[in-house]
Write a protein that holds these residues in place. Sequence first.
Motif, PDB file in Angstrom:
ATOM      1  N   UNK A   5       0.949  -1.196   0.071  1.00  0.00           N
ATOM      2  CA  UNK A   5      -0.136  -0.010  -0.064  1.00  0.00           C
ATOM      3  C   UNK A   5       0.919   1.522   0.036  1.00  0.00           C
ATOM      4  N   UNK A   6       2.104   1.274   0.442  1.00  0.00           N
ATOM      5  CA  UNK A   6       3.071   2.513   0.586  1.00  0.00           C
ATOM      6  C   UNK A   6       3.165   2.989  -0.706  1.00  0.00           C
ATOM      7  N   UNK A   7       3.195   1.876  -1.793  1.00  0.00           N
ATOM      8  CA  UNK A   7       3.535   2.400  -3.412  1.00  0.00           C
ATOM      9  C   UNK A   7       2.518   3.002  -3.797  1.00  0.00           C
ATOM     10  N   UNK A   8       1.393   3.278  -3.334  1.00  0.00           N
ATOM     11  CA  UNK A   8      -0.152   3.600  -4.203  1.00  0.00           C
ATOM     12  C   UNK A   8       0.152   4.917  -4.762  1.00  0.00           C
ATOM     13  N   UNK A   9       1.086   5.952  -3.942  1.00  0.00           N
ATOM     14  CA  UNK A   9       0.718   7.228  -4.387  1.00  0.00           C
ATOM     15  C   UNK A   9       1.757   7.139  -5.929  1.00  0.00           C
ATOM     16  N   UNK A  10       2.906   6.829  -5.952  1.00  0.00           N
ATOM     17  CA  UNK A  10       3.703   6.963  -7.125  1.00  0.00           C
ATOM     18  C   UNK A  10       3.373   5.909  -8.138  1.00  0.00           C
ATOM     19  N   UNK A  27      -1.999  19.526 -10.008  1.00  0.00           N
ATOM     20  CA  UNK A  27      -3.240  20.210  -9.698  1.00  0.00           C
ATOM     21  C   UNK A  27      -4.301  19.140  -8.881  1.00  0.00           C
ATOM     22  N   UNK A  28      -4.329  18.128  -9.531  1.00  0.00           N
ATOM     23  CA  UNK A  28      -5.446  17.132  -8.834  1.00  0.00           C
ATOM     24  C   UNK A  28      -5.008  16.616  -7.445  1.00  0.00           C
ATOM     25  N   UNK A  29      -3.654  16.280  -7.214  1.00  0.00           N
ATOM     26  CA  UNK A  29      -3.225  15.804  -6.029  1.00  0.00           C
ATOM     27  C   UNK A  29      -3.238  16.814  -4.988  1.00  0.00           C
ATOM     28  N   UNK A  30      -2.784  18.411  -5.490  1.00  0.00           N
ATOM     29  CA  UNK A  30      -2.741  19.306  -4.682  1.00  0.00           C
ATOM     30  C   UNK A  30      -4.251  19.692  -3.972  1.00  0.00           C
ATOM     31  N   UNK A  31      -5.206  19.481  -5.063  1.00  0.00           N
ATOM     32  CA  UNK A  31      -6.550  19.538  -4.398  1.00  0.00           C
ATOM     33  C   UNK A  31      -6.698  18.712  -3.379  1.00  0.00           C
ATOM     34  N   UNK A  32      -6.408  17.396  -3.354  1.00  0.00           N
ATOM     35  CA  UNK A  32      -6.533  16.402  -2.382  1.00  0.00           C
ATOM     36  C   UNK A  32      -5.661  16.849  -1.198  1.00  0.00           C
ATOM     37  N   UNK A  33      -4.622  17.150  -1.355  1.00  0.00           N
ATOM     38  CA  UNK A  33      -3.565  17.767  -0.335  1.00  0.00           C
ATOM     39  C   UNK A  33      -4.337  18.884   0.710  1.00  0.00           C
ATOM     40  N   UNK A  74       1.079   7.212   4.857  1.00  0.00           N
ATOM     41  CA  UNK A  74       1.471   6.119   3.567  1.00  0.00           C
ATOM     42  C   UNK A  74       0.805   6.543   2.722  1.00  0.00           C
ATOM     43  N   UNK A  75      -0.361   6.880   2.568  1.00  0.00           N
ATOM     44  CA  UNK A  75      -1.226   7.448   1.606  1.00  0.00           C
ATOM     45  C   UNK A  75      -1.673   8.642   1.350  1.00  0.00           C
ATOM     46  N   UNK A  76      -0.843   9.729   2.152  1.00  0.00           N
ATOM     47  CA  UNK A  76      -1.162  11.135   2.178  1.00  0.00           C
ATOM     48  C   UNK A  76      -0.724  11.488   0.529  1.00  0.00           C
ATOM     49  N   UNK A  77      -1.382  12.672   0.151  1.00  0.00           N
ATOM     50  CA  UNK A  77      -1.092  13.250  -0.960  1.00  0.00           C
ATOM     51  C   UNK A  77       0.158  13.934  -1.140  1.00  0.00           C
ATOM     52  N   UNK A  78       0.875  13.516  -2.219  1.00  0.00           N
ATOM     53  CA  UNK A  78       2.260  14.222  -2.658  1.00  0.00           C
ATOM     54  C   UNK A  78       2.248  14.718  -4.003  1.00  0.00           C
ATOM     55  N   UNK A  79       1.751  16.137  -4.268  1.00  0.00           N
ATOM     56  CA  UNK A  79       1.586  16.475  -5.383  1.00  0.00           C
ATOM     57  C   UNK A  79       2.896  16.368  -6.150  1.00  0.00           C
ATOM     58  N   UNK A  80       3.896  17.003  -5.850  1.00  0.00           N
ATOM     59  CA  UNK A  80       5.242  17.137  -6.769  1.00  0.00           C
ATOM     60  C   UNK A  80       5.755  15.515  -7.086  1.00  0.00           C
ATOM     61  N   UNK A  81       5.404  14.605  -6.095  1.00  0.00           N
ATOM     62  CA  UNK A  81       5.990  13.416  -6.482  1.00  0.00           C
ATOM     63  C   UNK A  81       5.245  12.552  -7.436  1.00  0.00           C
ATOM     64  N   UNK A  82       3.857  12.959  -7.471  1.00  0.00           N
ATOM     65  CA  UNK A  82       2.965  12.578  -8.359  1.00  0.00           C
ATOM     66  C   UNK A  82       3.113  13.138  -9.822  1.00  0.00           C
TER      67      UNK A  82
END
Length: 243
Positions: free
Chosen positions: A22-27, A80-86, A151-159
Motif C-alpha cells: 500500500x505504501x507504493x500507491x501514490x507513485x 493540480x488534482x493531487x494538490x486539491x486532495x492535499x 502512507x497514502x497522504x497526497x504528494x503533488x510534486x512526487x505524483x
Amino acid sequence: MTTPADMDVRAESVSHDERHRIHRIGWLRAAVMGANDGIVSTASLVLGVAAAGTSRENVLIAGVAGLAAGAMSMAAGEYVSVSSQADAERADLARERRELIAYPVEEHAEMTAIYVGRGLDEPLAAEVASQLMAHDALGAHARDELGISATITARPVQAALASAAAFALGALLPLLVVWLAPAGAMGWGVGLGSLVALALLGGLSARAGGASIAVAAARVTFWGALAMGLTAAVGALFGGVAG
C-alpha cells in the motif's frame, strides 16, 4: 520452561515477513497512468497521422510534439488534482485540531465509538482511545476518523514528476518504432509493439501492487487496442477526404 513447540512458534514469528504494497500507491498510480497514456496516446497519434498518408518525418514531428505536450499535461494535471486532495486533507486536519482543543471529551467519545464499531468492547475501546490520544491525538483522529496517514497522504510534486517521466518513457516506444521500422511496416510495428508494451506494463504494475497479472495485462491491452484502432480509422477517413 520453554518447550520445543514454544521455540517453533517463536521462530515462526521471527521469520514471518509481511510484505504489504500500500505504501507504493501514490507513485505507482501516477507512474502506471503516465506510462499507459504515453504509450496509448502517442501510438494512437502516430497511427492516425500515418494513416492519413503523411511522411515518416511528419509522423515523427507529430509524435515528438505529442510526447512533450502529453508529459507536461500529465504533470500539470497530476499536480493540480493531487494538490486539491492535499488541500482538502490539510483543511480536515486543521478542523480536527481545533475540535480537539475545543471539545476533547466529545472527540474522545467519537474515537471510542469508532473502536467499538470495529469490535472492541466499550471499556477497552475507551482505554485505547485514551492512550492513543495521549500519544498523538491528531494523528489518531487523522488515521482512524479521517482515513489520512503518512502512507497514502497526497504528494503533488512526487505524483507530477512520476507521471511526466512515465509518460515520456512510454511515448518513446512508438516513436522509436516509427524511426526504425521500414515504411511499409511502420503502422503494424507501432501497433504490435505498443500492445506488447502495454501488456508488459499491466503485468509489471500488477506484480508491484500484488494484483492479478493476467487481468491487468488484458485490461490495458484491450483499451489500448481500441484507442489505436479508432484513431487510425479516423486518420484514414480524413486522409481520404483530404486527398
